[in-house]
Design an enzyme around this catalytic site. Structure first.
Site, PDB file in Angstrom:
ATOM      1  N   THR A 102     -14.932 -52.903  91.778  1.00 14.39           N
ATOM      2  CA  THR A 102     -13.531 -53.320  91.953  1.00 14.39           C
ATOM      3  C   THR A 102     -13.460 -54.829  92.265  1.00 14.39           C
ATOM      4  O   THR A 102     -14.129 -55.602  91.587  1.00 14.39           O
ATOM      5  CB  THR A 102     -12.784 -52.428  92.973  1.00 14.39           C
ATOM      6  OG1 THR A 102     -13.217 -52.753  94.288  1.00 14.39           O
ATOM      7  CG2 THR A 102     -12.972 -50.944  92.665  1.00 14.39           C
ATOM      8  N   ALA A 162     -16.632 -50.663  95.899  1.00 12.44           N
ATOM      9  CA  ALA A 162     -15.237 -51.009  96.179  1.00 12.44           C
ATOM     10  C   ALA A 162     -15.116 -52.415  96.795  1.00 12.44           C
ATOM     11  O   ALA A 162     -16.120 -53.090  97.032  1.00 12.44           O
ATOM     12  CB  ALA A 162     -14.609 -49.944  97.063  1.00 12.44           C
ATOM     13  N   HIS A 163     -13.888 -52.810  97.095  1.00 14.12           N
ATOM     14  CA  HIS A 163     -13.547 -54.186  97.490  1.00 14.12           C
ATOM     15  C   HIS A 163     -14.372 -54.737  98.662  1.00 14.12           C
ATOM     16  O   HIS A 163     -14.726 -54.020  99.581  1.00 14.12           O
ATOM     17  CB  HIS A 163     -12.057 -54.252  97.864  1.00 14.12           C
ATOM     18  CG  HIS A 163     -11.748 -53.418  99.074  1.00 14.12           C
ATOM     19  ND1 HIS A 163     -11.841 -53.912 100.349  1.00 14.12           N
ATOM     20  CD2 HIS A 163     -11.402 -52.117  99.193  1.00 14.12           C
ATOM     21  CE1 HIS A 163     -11.535 -52.945 101.203  1.00 14.12           C
ATOM     22  NE2 HIS A 163     -11.273 -51.850 100.531  1.00 14.12           N
ATOM     23  N   ASP A 164     -14.649 -56.017  98.586  1.00 15.17           N
ATOM     24  CA  ASP A 164     -15.240 -56.794  99.684  1.00 15.17           C
ATOM     25  C   ASP A 164     -16.650 -56.367 100.073  1.00 15.17           C
ATOM     26  O   ASP A 164     -17.063 -56.589 101.214  1.00 15.17           O
ATOM     27  CB  ASP A 164     -14.313 -56.766 100.922  1.00 15.17           C
ATOM     28  CG  ASP A 164     -12.945 -57.346 100.618  1.00 15.17           C
ATOM     29  OD1 ASP A 164     -12.902 -58.505 100.192  1.00 15.17           O
ATOM     30  OD2 ASP A 164     -11.926 -56.632 100.760  1.00 15.17           O
TER      31      ASP A 164
END
Ligand code: UDP
Length: 220
Positions: free
Chosen positions: A122, A140-142
């Site tokens: 992502t 996923a993010h970060d």
């Protein structure tokens, strides 16, 4: 011939899964199929699934304007060893990405990755060199992922997680999201067993299994 050569290093289980992705990627780029081969130090002289297998020495000796290799071997210390050998010989780390992979915004991925079919990366993610994301895995993010990290199929790596170099995440493992500024950390060289549900950070070198995942003590 003065054109680049491409190889999948490792003609065993994972290599045979990566080869069709590599072939398709080169087809999209208009590279002639005979410029692609396996390199393997054991299966030399044979063909595997119709594709030539060369020794590393023969691959390096073939006339070419440049050489590109994707290391399709799950064992990460072996990947690191072979990456150093390739770099010393001017052989470039090649990234192979399946046609249906989704990569969103602000993603950096180091050289030599393999992103298998149905992988999703992502947004706002940094990934190091020679990453393997096997079938249906997501990041996923970060998240920040180190070098030579390996995801078996179906890994669910949620947001705000740090995964250090050489960690191995088993099939179907789920890693709970961290918080901004307080990431969940999977330490260097840690192993997460298949199906584990990881709810807190894992120390470097540890093996965790189960739900919730706990450190497996080494047998004496
Ligand atoms: N291999 C190699 N050079 C090395 C180490 C491994 O050519 O220095 C090859 C090995 O001969 C085998 C493949 O890489 O064909 C690794 O296969 P394995 O089944 O161990 O792993 P997987 O394909 O599951 O990652």
């Amino acid at each position: 011939m003065n054109s680049p050569l491409f190889a999948v290093y490792g003609a065993s289980g994972y290599g045979r899964e990566v080869m069709p992705l590599a072939r398709e990627q080169l087809r999209r780029q208009g590279v002639a199929p005979e410029r692609l081969m396996f390199v393997d130090d054991a299966a030399v002289g044979s063909t595997v699934n119709g594709q030539r297998v060369l020794s590393y020495a023969d691959f390096v000796a073939e006339p070419a304007s440049a050489r590109h290799v994707v290391l399709a071997i799950a064992n990460s210390p072996v990947r690191e060893h072979l990456a150093a050998r390739c770099a010393a010989d001017g052989v470039r780390a090649w990234t192979v990405v399946a046609g249906n992979v989704v990569v969103m915004d602000a993603v950096e991925i180091g050289d030599g990755a393999v992103l298998s079919p149905f992988v999703t990366i992502t947004s706002n993610i940094r990934i190091g060199r020679h990453f393997h994301a096997n079938l249906y895995s997501y990041v996923a993010h970060d998240c920040v992922i180190g070098d030579f990290v390996t995801f078996a199929p179906g890994v669910k790596c949620n947001g705000n997680i740090i995964i250090e170099d050489h960690a191995y995440i088993g099939t179907g493992a789920v890693i709970k999201q961290g918080k901004p500024g307080q990431p969940l950390v999977i330490g260097r060289g840690a192993v997460v067993g298949m199906g584990a549900v990881v709810t807190k950070s894992v120390p470097a070198g540890a093996t965790v299994v189960g739900n919730p995942a706990r450190v497996m003590e080494k047998a004496v």
